[in-house]
Design an enzyme around this catalytic site. Structure first.
Site, short mmCIF file in Angstrom:
data_model
loop_
_atom_site.label_atom_id
_atom_site.label_comp_id
_atom_site.label_asym_id
_atom_site.label_seq_id
_atom_site.Cartn_x
_atom_site.Cartn_y
_atom_site.Cartn_z
CB CYS A 67 2.51 2.27 4.65
SG CYS A 67 3.84 2.26 5.89
CG HIS A 70 24.48 5.13 32.39
ND1 HIS A 70 24.08 6.28 32.22
CD2 HIS A 70 25.84 4.99 32.51
CE1 HIS A 70 24.90 7.27 32.44
NE2 HIS A 70 26.12 6.43 32.62
N GLY A 86 0.78 -1.33 0.09
CA GLY A 86 -0.13 -0.04 0.05
C GLY A 86 0.78 1.30 0.13
#
Length: 468
Positions: free
Chosen positions: A47, A447, A45
């Site tokens: 997208c 982290h 489609g």
């Protein structure tokens, strides 16, 4: 004329349609999918072919070229590049290669799950029967269940019909060269994503927006960093202004402003990005007894229409017009048809704007939460205090968490910054699981990562922030 019978007929091969078909095939249902190849069509489609995927490829290429040009004049990281050049035809070729890989992959997945694909134009004759003008000749498909997944198309303006210098987002993604001067009508996510990309590729970009600010669907706190970046890139933004057509010679966009003043904006191309509309014309939907919601097909929490065993998913059903919403609806419909007890009832659907910096929102903003009669705690953590953002040279932006004051239930999460789109999954999961501030604050975040800003924003809403 050939006739085919199936348990499920899916009209449209975009994200909503092909996911419906794949999931139905996984569940052992007999499925036929009809997709019309064309300017905005083909498996995957809008997208995959002319929307989400190719635009992100162009945006990435534009970022790479812009960063290289910056390194030619300054070298904050100690990396110096000498006078980079752009081969835009090669950029488009690379983009098309990505699209080809993904669309062929969709075809392979459909084949693996025994979905019969018919390429051609579908027209509903009634709620169970469809005539297809297929590449191999006309065919009639009869099915017990019909899933409408016809998507949407670019909405033009009466004063600026597509053609000549006036282009849609589809055209913009396949231009033969970067225009020297580009006018963008509409400062929504499509206009600003592509406008920013072309500015980085070297175009002189002017954005015209009828509302009084850019990205009017997002709250102003999130859009301010985007506005600052547009100015830094040399993009001119005219708000409270309306495009009224082309100049007589077709080389400029005529604009009228709220002050009553008018001006012509020189432009080699004019990109009209004022939104999208449901694709309903020429599909025989007027023969069906469908209750409409304005221009969209009305559905219930099961994605059922007003006709028995006729379902609808994706952009055809209205806002938010997002591929991931269509996919989730498609899975739900396939499972309902297979007899599962399903409804489509998400707590929140993430929305991402791939501007520079990016914006992601899930759930309610502080203003919307207060309007819903909630007393709220709001925690905001700046990326300028996040180690990973600093090492990426991308400290503009923040993460914001909104929660109920009484029980700390998280109502909404938003972020603006480089790469924050990748946090959307964590944000969505938090709301879907009913997380409270203490749940996020008590989760160990790796982290150094941008995700730590989510952690710290939640702690700050509790009054326990550690790094700000």
């Amino acid at each position: 004329m050939a006739e085919i019978s199936a348990k499920v007929l899916v009209i449209g091969g975009g994200p909503g349609g092909y996911v419906t078909a794949i999931r139905a095939g996984q569940l052992g249902l007999d499925v036929v999918l009809v997709e019309q190849d064309g300017r905005e069509g083909g498996l995957g489609g809008t997208c995959l072919n002319v929307g989400c995927i190719p635009s992100k490829a162009i945006i990435h290429a534009a970022d790479a070229f812009h960063h290289a040009r910056e390194q030619a004049t300054s070298a904050p990281f100690g990396v110096r590049v000498e006078r980079p050049t752009l081969d835009f035809a090669r950029t488009v070729e690379w983009k098309d290669g990505i699209v080809g890989r993904l669309t062929s992959g969709v075809g392979a997945l459909l084949k693996r799950h025994k979905v019969k694909i018919i390429h051609g134009h579908a027209e509903m004759l009634d709620g169970k029967t469809c005539r297809v003008e297929a590449d191999t000749g006309p065919q009639t498909v009869r099915a017990e269940h019909v899933v409408l997944a016809t998507g949407s198309e670019s909405a033009g303006l009466p004063t600026l019909p597509f053609g000549g210098p006036v282009i849609s987002s589809t055209d913009a993604l396949s231009l033969p060269a970067v225009p020297e001067r580009l006018a963008v009508v509409g400062a929504g996510y499509i206009g600003l994503e592509l406008g920013t990309a072309f500015a980085k590729l070297g175009a002189k970009v002017t954005v015209v927006e009828a509302e009084d600010r850019i990205l009017p669907a997002y709250d102003a706190e999130l859009t301010r960093p985007v506005g600052r970046r547009l100015r830094a890139l040399g993009v001119d933004v005219l708000t409270g202004a309306k495009a009224s057509g082309l100049s007589d010679d077709g080389k400029a966009l005529r604009v009228s402003q709220q002050s009553g003043a008018g001006r012509d904006i020189p432009a080699d191309k004019v990109l009209v990005a004022t939104g999208r509309r449901a694709r309903t014309a020429g599909l025989g939907l007027d023969r069906l007894d469908l209750t409409m919601n304005g221009a969209f097909v009305r559905i219930d929490e099961r994605c059922a229409t007003s006709m028995y065993n006729v379902w609808a998913v994706g952009d055809l059903t209205g806002e938010p017009m997002l591929a991931h919403r269509a996919m989730a609806q498609g899975v739900a419909v396939a499972e309902i048809i297979a007899g599962h007890g399903r409804v489509f009832d998400p707590v929140a659907i993430p929305a991402v704007c791939f501007t520079d910096p990016e914006i992601v929102t899930v759930g309610l903003s502080p203003e919307a939460a207060r309007a819903a009669a909630h007393e709220v705690h709001v925690g905001m953590f700046p990326l300028s205090a996040n180690g990973r953002a600093l090492t990426l040279g991308a400290e503009e932006g923040f993460v914001r968490v909104t929660a109920r004051a009484d029980n700390h239930l998280v109502l909404g999460i938003a972020a603006v910054g480089a790469g924050v789109s990748e946090l959307s999954g964590a944000f969505g999961l938090a709301l879907e699981m009913g997380a409270r501030l203490e749940d996020i604050g008590g989760t160990i975040h790796a982290h150094p990562t941008l995700g730590e800003a989510f952690h710290e924003a939640s702690l700050r809403a509790l009054g326990e922030a550690l790094h700000v």
